[in-house]
Scaffold this motif. Structure first.
Motif, short mmCIF file in Angstrom:
data_model
loop_
_atom_site.label_atom_id
_atom_site.label_comp_id
_atom_site.label_asym_id
_atom_site.label_seq_id
_atom_site.Cartn_x
_atom_site.Cartn_y
_atom_site.Cartn_z
N PHE A 165 -14.59 -6.31 43.27
CA PHE A 165 -14.17 -7.67 42.95
C PHE A 165 -14.68 -8.07 41.57
O PHE A 165 -15.67 -7.54 41.07
N GLU A 166 -13.99 -9.05 40.99
CA GLU A 166 -14.38 -9.56 39.68
C GLU A 166 -14.19 -11.07 39.65
O GLU A 166 -13.17 -11.59 40.12
N ARG A 225 1.61 -6.96 47.92
CA ARG A 225 3.03 -6.60 47.92
C ARG A 225 3.43 -5.92 49.22
O ARG A 225 4.52 -6.18 49.77
N GLN A 226 2.57 -5.05 49.73
CA GLN A 226 2.89 -4.35 50.97
C GLN A 226 2.94 -5.31 52.16
O GLN A 226 3.87 -5.23 52.98
N ARG A 227 1.97 -6.18 52.25
CA ARG A 227 1.84 -7.06 53.42
C ARG A 227 2.73 -8.29 53.29
O ARG A 227 3.24 -8.81 54.28
N PRO A 262 -10.48 -18.29 49.05
CA PRO A 262 -10.09 -17.21 49.96
C PRO A 262 -10.50 -15.84 49.41
O PRO A 262 -10.50 -15.63 48.19
N VAL A 263 -10.84 -14.93 50.30
CA VAL A 263 -11.07 -13.54 49.90
C VAL A 263 -9.75 -12.97 49.39
O VAL A 263 -8.73 -13.01 50.09
N PRO A 264 -9.70 -12.45 48.17
CA PRO A 264 -8.43 -12.00 47.61
C PRO A 264 -8.03 -10.61 48.09
O PRO A 264 -8.88 -9.79 48.49
N LEU A 265 -6.73 -10.34 48.05
CA LEU A 265 -6.19 -9.01 48.27
C LEU A 265 -5.86 -8.37 46.92
O LEU A 265 -5.56 -9.08 45.95
N HIS A 266 -5.90 -7.05 46.87
CA HIS A 266 -5.40 -6.37 45.68
C HIS A 266 -3.89 -6.56 45.60
O HIS A 266 -3.21 -6.70 46.63
N ALA A 267 -3.36 -6.58 44.40
CA ALA A 267 -1.93 -6.82 44.20
C ALA A 267 -1.07 -5.83 44.97
O ALA A 267 -0.01 -6.19 45.52
N GLN A 301 -7.84 -18.89 41.89
CA GLN A 301 -7.76 -18.25 40.57
C GLN A 301 -9.15 -17.83 40.12
O GLN A 301 -10.13 -18.48 40.44
N GLY A 302 -9.22 -16.75 39.37
CA GLY A 302 -10.49 -16.31 38.80
C GLY A 302 -11.18 -15.20 39.55
O GLY A 302 -11.75 -14.31 38.95
N LEU A 303 -11.12 -15.26 40.90
CA LEU A 303 -11.69 -14.18 41.71
C LEU A 303 -10.57 -13.19 42.02
O LEU A 303 -9.56 -13.55 42.62
N THR A 304 -10.74 -11.95 41.60
CA THR A 304 -9.70 -10.94 41.81
C THR A 304 -10.29 -9.70 42.45
O THR A 304 -11.49 -9.41 42.33
N ARG A 305 -9.42 -8.99 43.15
CA ARG A 305 -9.79 -7.69 43.71
C ARG A 305 -9.22 -6.63 42.77
O ARG A 305 -8.02 -6.41 42.74
N ARG A 306 -10.09 -6.02 41.99
CA ARG A 306 -9.60 -5.14 40.94
C ARG A 306 -9.44 -3.69 41.40
O ARG A 306 -8.84 -2.88 40.68
N GLN A 307 -9.96 -3.36 42.57
CA GLN A 307 -9.80 -2.00 43.10
C GLN A 307 -9.04 -2.07 44.42
O GLN A 307 -9.34 -2.89 45.29
#
Length: 235
Positions: free
Chosen positions: A178-179, A126-128, A117-122, A151-157
């Motif tokens: 993304f990272e 939390r908001q959604r 899945p395309v990740p969301l930023h943390a 796991q492993g794919l993160t949205r860092r911004q």
């Protein structure tokens, strides 16, 4: 005790029978693709091929969806993300699975080994309170019996929303957003989002995987293709 409310179609509000959910058969059929669609740009074609003539020249990543965002289901797909209303999610996931099965039978796609899945930023999560791409990917994982890798794919911004931005602004907004920070055990994946518009988000992520020689397909509930493409036929 009061009886339960009748199960009604989200579009026409007619009562649904025991085999229907979300949309009645008529509304569901009317909203799905009725002709072959280019897996590159979303253009309507006369023959079931991978790509239209223009996309055959550069063979872009395949985007697979059961319908156009503009053909009736758009408001209900938007309601998943912005209002937390999930009534349309299972039936549209089912339609996507049927579309995938058809394309696989025709030899136009090969099913992936895993779903991402395309990740969301943390902060946005939390908001959604949920990630709609994860919910869709989870449903597809269950239906197709494919592993869900989250796991492993993160949205860092925590970037601004893409809605309302033009193509250049979308690319700038997502640059280095993304990272991919783990070794990946699969050679073919499906990257899942709710809607693909310009494809900027999924393209940014796909490049990370492709740099590690992982083949990427894009799966979504609907495609918001450029205006006029569904009215054009092309061999």
């Amino acid at each position: 005790m009061a009886g339960s409310l009748p199960n009604r179609c989200l579009l026409c509000h007619q009562s649904l029978n025991s085999t229907e959910a979300g949309f009645c058969h008529v509304c569901l059929h009317s909203g799905l693709y009725h002709s072959p669609i280019c897996l590159g740009c979303g253009k309507s074609m006369q023959l079931e091929l991978e790509y239209c003539g223009e996309c055959q020249k550069h063979q872009p990543r395949k985007v697979i969806a059961p319908c156009s965002y503009h053909q009736g289901f758009g408001p209900w797909i938007a309601a998943i993300k912005y209002q937390g209303q999930f009534a349309a999610l299972p039936i549209l996931c089912h339609a996507l699975v049927e579309r995938l099965s058809l394309l696989e039978q025709q030899g136009l796609i090969t099913l992936p080994q895993a779903i991402v899945p395309v990740p969301l930023h943390a902060n946005r999560l939390r908001q959604r309170g949920f990630n709609q791409a994860w919910l869709i990917a989870h449903e597809l994982s269950q239906r197709l019996q494919l592993p869900l890798v989250d796991q492993g794919l993160t949205r860092r911004q925590d970037t601004r929303p893409q809605a309302g931005l033009n193509g250049v602004q979308r690319r700038r907004n997502l640059q280095d957003a993304f990272e991919l920070n783990v070794d990946f055990a699969y050679q073919r994946i499906a990257l899942v989002d709710d809607v693909v518009t310009t494809g900027t988000t999924v393209a940014e992520i796909a490049r990370l995987f492709e740099a590690r020689y992982v083949h990427v397909q894009i799966w979504c509930l609907a495609r918001a293709e450029a205006p006029g493409l569904l009215e054009i036929t092309d061999l």
